[in-house]
Structure formats: C-alpha cells, structure tokens
Enzyme design. Sequence first.
Site, PDB file in Angstrom:
ATOM      1  N   LYS A  56       2.247  63.601  90.046  1.00  0.00           N
ATOM      2  CA  LYS A  56       3.458  64.606  90.171  1.00  0.00           C
ATOM      3  C   LYS A  56       4.663  64.006  90.848  1.00  0.00           C
ATOM      4  O   LYS A  56       5.813  64.149  90.462  1.00  0.00           O
ATOM      5  CB  LYS A  56       3.038  65.877  90.365  1.00  0.00           C
ATOM      6  CG  LYS A  56       2.045  66.642  89.350  1.00  0.00           C
ATOM      7  CD  LYS A  56       2.605  66.599  88.075  1.00  0.00           C
ATOM      8  CE  LYS A  56       1.621  67.329  87.193  1.00  0.00           C
ATOM      9  NZ  LYS A  56       2.061  67.513  85.838  1.00  0.00           N
ATOM     10  N   ARG A  77      -2.150  74.428  74.330  1.00  0.00           N
ATOM     11  CA  ARG A  77      -2.264  75.841  74.943  1.00  0.00           C
ATOM     12  C   ARG A  77      -1.433  75.927  76.396  1.00  0.00           C
ATOM     13  O   ARG A  77      -0.342  74.721  76.633  1.00  0.00           O
ATOM     14  CB  ARG A  77      -3.702  76.101  75.387  1.00  0.00           C
ATOM     15  CG  ARG A  77      -4.095  75.019  76.314  1.00  0.00           C
ATOM     16  CD  ARG A  77      -5.573  75.336  76.876  1.00  0.00           C
ATOM     17  NE  ARG A  77      -5.751  74.435  78.031  1.00  0.00           N
ATOM     18  CZ  ARG A  77      -6.922  73.890  78.145  1.00  0.00           C
ATOM     19  NH1 ARG A  77      -7.919  73.566  77.241  1.00  0.00           N
ATOM     20  NH2 ARG A  77      -6.914  72.872  79.434  1.00  0.00           N
ATOM     21  N   TYR A 102      -3.425  64.553  92.073  1.00  0.00           N
ATOM     22  CA  TYR A 102      -2.484  65.322  91.195  1.00  0.00           C
ATOM     23  C   TYR A 102      -1.100  64.974  91.703  1.00  0.00           C
ATOM     24  O   TYR A 102      -0.189  64.978  91.250  1.00  0.00           O
ATOM     25  CB  TYR A 102      -3.042  66.574  91.070  1.00  0.00           C
ATOM     26  CG  TYR A 102      -2.227  67.397  90.082  1.00  0.00           C
ATOM     27  CD1 TYR A 102      -2.349  67.714  89.213  1.00  0.00           C
ATOM     28  CD2 TYR A 102      -1.503  68.465  90.971  1.00  0.00           C
ATOM     29  CE1 TYR A 102      -1.577  68.306  88.296  1.00  0.00           C
ATOM     30  CE2 TYR A 102      -0.452  69.389  90.263  1.00  0.00           C
ATOM     31  CZ  TYR A 102      -0.897  69.387  88.751  1.00  0.00           C
ATOM     32  OH  TYR A 102       0.070  70.326  87.974  1.00  0.00           O
ATOM     33  N   SER A 108       5.660  69.086  89.488  1.00  0.00           N
ATOM     34  CA  SER A 108       4.777  70.196  90.040  1.00  0.00           C
ATOM     35  C   SER A 108       5.216  70.137  91.575  1.00  0.00           C
ATOM     36  O   SER A 108       5.808  69.339  92.156  1.00  0.00           O
ATOM     37  CB  SER A 108       3.432  70.002  90.105  1.00  0.00           C
ATOM     38  OG  SER A 108       2.840  70.848  91.228  1.00  0.00           O
ATOM     39  N   GLY A 152       0.740  67.507  74.922  1.00  0.00           N
ATOM     40  CA  GLY A 152       0.055  68.599  75.405  1.00  0.00           C
ATOM     41  C   GLY A 152       0.121  70.062  75.094  1.00  0.00           C
ATOM     42  O   GLY A 152      -0.043  70.811  76.086  1.00  0.00           O
ATOM     43  N   ALA A 201       0.176  62.694  93.673  1.00  0.00           N
ATOM     44  CA  ALA A 201       0.668  61.477  93.736  1.00  0.00           C
ATOM     45  C   ALA A 201       1.287  61.303  92.388  1.00  0.00           C
ATOM     46  O   ALA A 201       2.387  60.710  92.083  1.00  0.00           O
ATOM     47  CB  ALA A 201      -0.447  60.343  93.832  1.00  0.00           C
TER      48      ALA A 201
HETATM   49  P1  NAI Z   1      -3.549  73.465  80.567  1.00  0.00           P
HETATM   50  O1  NAI Z   1      -4.728  72.641  81.193  1.00  0.00           O
HETATM   51  O2  NAI Z   1      -3.698  74.939  80.228  1.00  0.00           O
HETATM   52  O3  NAI Z   1      -2.965  72.792  79.280  1.00  0.00           O
HETATM   53  C1  NAI Z   1      -2.796  71.247  79.242  1.00  0.00           C
HETATM   54  C2  NAI Z   1      -2.719  70.683  77.793  1.00  0.00           C
HETATM   55  O4  NAI Z   1      -2.495  69.360  77.754  1.00  0.00           O
HETATM   56  C3  NAI Z   1      -4.069  71.149  77.121  1.00  0.00           C
HETATM   57  O5  NAI Z   1      -3.801  71.624  75.739  1.00  0.00           O
HETATM   58  C4  NAI Z   1      -4.985  69.675  77.165  1.00  0.00           C
HETATM   59  O6  NAI Z   1      -5.428  69.366  75.790  1.00  0.00           O
HETATM   60  C5  NAI Z   1      -3.439  68.739  76.950  1.00  0.00           C
HETATM   61  N1  NAI Z   1      -4.157  67.444  77.339  1.00  0.00           N
HETATM   62  C6  NAI Z   1      -4.815  67.141  78.369  1.00  0.00           C
HETATM   63  N2  NAI Z   1      -5.004  65.993  78.330  1.00  0.00           N
HETATM   64  C7  NAI Z   1      -4.245  65.286  77.578  1.00  0.00           C
HETATM   65  C8  NAI Z   1      -4.175  64.033  77.057  1.00  0.00           C
HETATM   66  N3  NAI Z   1      -4.513  62.838  77.790  1.00  0.00           N
HETATM   67  N4  NAI Z   1      -3.168  63.648  76.030  1.00  0.00           N
HETATM   68  C9  NAI Z   1      -2.515  64.782  75.353  1.00  0.00           C
HETATM   69  N5  NAI Z   1      -2.583  66.204  75.861  1.00  0.00           N
HETATM   70  C10 NAI Z   1      -3.603  66.299  76.813  1.00  0.00           C
HETATM   71  O7  NAI Z   1      -2.405  73.012  81.616  1.00  0.00           O
HETATM   72  P2  NAI Z   1      -1.072  73.877  81.977  1.00  0.00           P
HETATM   73  O8  NAI Z   1      -1.242  74.838  83.194  1.00  0.00           O
HETATM   74  O9  NAI Z   1      -0.336  74.379  80.694  1.00  0.00           O
HETATM   75  O10 NAI Z   1      -0.123  72.528  82.562  1.00  0.00           O
HETATM   76  C11 NAI Z   1       0.823  72.101  81.606  1.00  0.00           C
HETATM   77  C12 NAI Z   1       1.474  71.060  82.638  1.00  0.00           C
HETATM   78  O11 NAI Z   1       2.131  71.797  83.620  1.00  0.00           O
HETATM   79  C13 NAI Z   1       0.704  70.001  83.341  1.00  0.00           C
HETATM   80  O12 NAI Z   1       1.486  68.725  83.338  1.00  0.00           O
HETATM   81  C14 NAI Z   1       0.538  70.446  84.590  1.00  0.00           C
HETATM   82  O13 NAI Z   1       0.211  69.692  85.523  1.00  0.00           O
HETATM   83  C15 NAI Z   1       1.920  71.225  84.964  1.00  0.00           C
HETATM   84  N6  NAI Z   1       2.004  72.060  85.875  1.00  0.00           N
HETATM   85  C16 NAI Z   1       1.032  73.296  85.801  1.00  0.00           C
HETATM   86  C17 NAI Z   1       1.049  74.420  86.687  1.00  0.00           C
HETATM   87  C18 NAI Z   1       0.125  75.573  86.756  1.00  0.00           C
HETATM   88  O14 NAI Z   1       0.138  76.273  87.754  1.00  0.00           O
HETATM   89  N7  NAI Z   1      -0.397  75.910  85.644  1.00  0.00           N
HETATM   90  C19 NAI Z   1       2.060  74.080  88.197  1.00  0.00           C
HETATM   91  C20 NAI Z   1       2.856  72.943  87.893  1.00  0.00           C
HETATM   92  C21 NAI Z   1       2.552  72.082  86.983  1.00  0.00           C
END
Ligand code: NAI
Length: 248
Positions: free
Chosen positions: A160, A16, A156, A143, A13, A158
């Site tokens: 994490k 971005r 979410y 998270s 993922g 659960a």
């Molecule tokens: P984001 O939504 O900006 O990026 C997530 C990326 O994962 C995207 O590029 C999306 O296309 C990709 N993705 C989604 N479903 C997918 C799948 N089935 N297979 C492959 N790729 C997939 O999210 P962000 O904020 O960058 O989050 C990244 C990680 O960090 C996630 O696991 C999120 O839960 C975790 N996280 C984020 C926080 C935040 O405040 N932004 C806080 C705590 C954890």
Amino acid sequence: MKLLEGKTAIVTGASRGIGRAIAITLAKAGANIAFTDLFYDDIAKSLENELNELNVKAKGYASNAGDFNDCNSVVENILSDFGRIDVLVNNAGITKDNLLMRMTEEDWDAVIAVNLKSVFNMTKAVQRTMLKQRSGSIINISSVVGVGGNAGQSNYSASKAGIIGFTKSIAKELGSRNIRTNAVAPGFIVTEMTGKLPKEVVEGWFEKIPLKRGGTPEEVANVVLFLASDMASYVSGQVINICGAMTT
Ligand code: NAI
C-alpha cells in the site's frame, strides 16, 4: 447533467466490498462501468444486473489484476466493448497477515502481486488510451497502513506504501497530458476483508477511532467519485485518508 455522464470507468476487484460500492456510486453518477474480478460468477452477475438497472452500460470481466497479460487483454476487450476509458479505479486487494517471523515468501509475493503489481499492470494497460484522449483520472486504493505501517501486516503495508509512491510518480509523469492520478487511504472499513477479524479486535479498533466507528464502503466510494469527476480537476498526486481521524 450527472457528474460522470458519458464517461467509462474501470473498477478492479469490484464483485463485493469497497469495489462494488465504487462501481454503484460511479454508475449512479452516470458512468458506464467495466468491472473485473477473479471470476465472473453469480455475485459478479448480480452486480452487472444492478448496474444495468441504473441505465448505464455495465459489464463484468474475469481477470486477475496481478497478472500482466490478463490486464492487457481485459483492457483491450473493455476498449472494444466501451470505446473509451476515462476513469481507472485500482481497487483489487488481498491480505495475508502475519508477523514477519511467520510470513512465508509466498504470502509476501502474493500480496505484492495482487495489491501493487496490479496497479502497474492496469495503469500501463490504460495509459495509451488516456494519452490519446488527453484526459483521464486514475484512483488507487491504498490504506492508512500504507501511510503509517502496522505490525503483522508488513507485506500489505509495503504494497500500500508502494501504491503511494507509484501514484505520485505517475501524477508527475502523465500530468502534462491532463491525466490525474490520486490515491485514497481508507482506515477501518466494514467489509468481508475486515469481517475476518475477531470481534474484540474490531471493537478495539473502533475505540481508537475518533469517530468511534468503522467506515462504510459507500463513504470510500464518495471520495473516489469526487476524484473521478471534474470537481477534482486540479487535484493530482494526492493521498486522501478516509479514516475517521484514525492514526496508525
Ligand atoms: P474484499 O476482500 O471485500 O474485496 C476485494 C475484491 O477484490 C474481491 O471481490 C476479490 O475477489 C477481488 N480480488 C482479489 N484478488 C483479485 C485479483 N487478483 N484480481 C481481481 N480481483 C481480485 O476487500 P475490500 O475490503 O472491499 O477491499 C477493497 C480494497 O480496499 C483493497 O485494495 C483493500 O486493500 C483496500 N482497503 C480496505 C480496507 C478495509 O478496511 N476493508 C482498508 C483500507 C484499504
């Protein structure tokens, strides 16, 4: 010598947000990068170009981290393209927030599949290679809400929290083969995921954070780099919060 010179890292993922920052940070430390996202589109291509400019080998793959067979085949392809796998960062994640009263079965299942089952899928797919190499570092993106819970995010949270249980178990299971497994628990990180929230909600969160701001994807990536590298050679089975002292 750079911290990850000659190593190959997979980041899921990564087109971005936090995943992208992790891919760039690990590449700057010398790692070759295989990254996945749902689609190999222009955004993925732009990351591939940016990584190649850092003089490492880099390639993007379209793969659904929530799909078991997809994960097996992408890892096979990565192995044949890169020859080894030293670091796995399970970053892919989604939110489908709602109060339990309004949460549908589909919203529950989708979040568990993409956030939690993906970690099982990818870890299982790289396990044999890491066992043969007798080394590896797996970093799972949990998270703070997986640690403390959050109203409106039961699916979410659960998923994490499940990642933390999985991380600690795999650290015990694979530790004797020099495979380390850790999780990081980011707090409020400013990305597209949090960009969906209303401005007042975001300001409310910042007020509650002792550092009085959200974190950046790079601040998460730096901790992931530490865990990926030999600087953390005796760190396994841990959860490191990256949250500006926020409590949930
Ligand atoms: P984001 O939504 O900006 O990026 C997530 C990326 O994962 C995207 O590029 C999306 O296309 C990709 N993705 C989604 N479903 C997918 C799948 N089935 N297979 C492959 N790729 C997939 O999210 P962000 O904020 O960058 O989050 C990244 C990680 O960090 C996630 O696991 C999120 O839960 C975790 N996280 C984020 C926080 C935040 O405040 N932004 C806080 C705590 C954890």
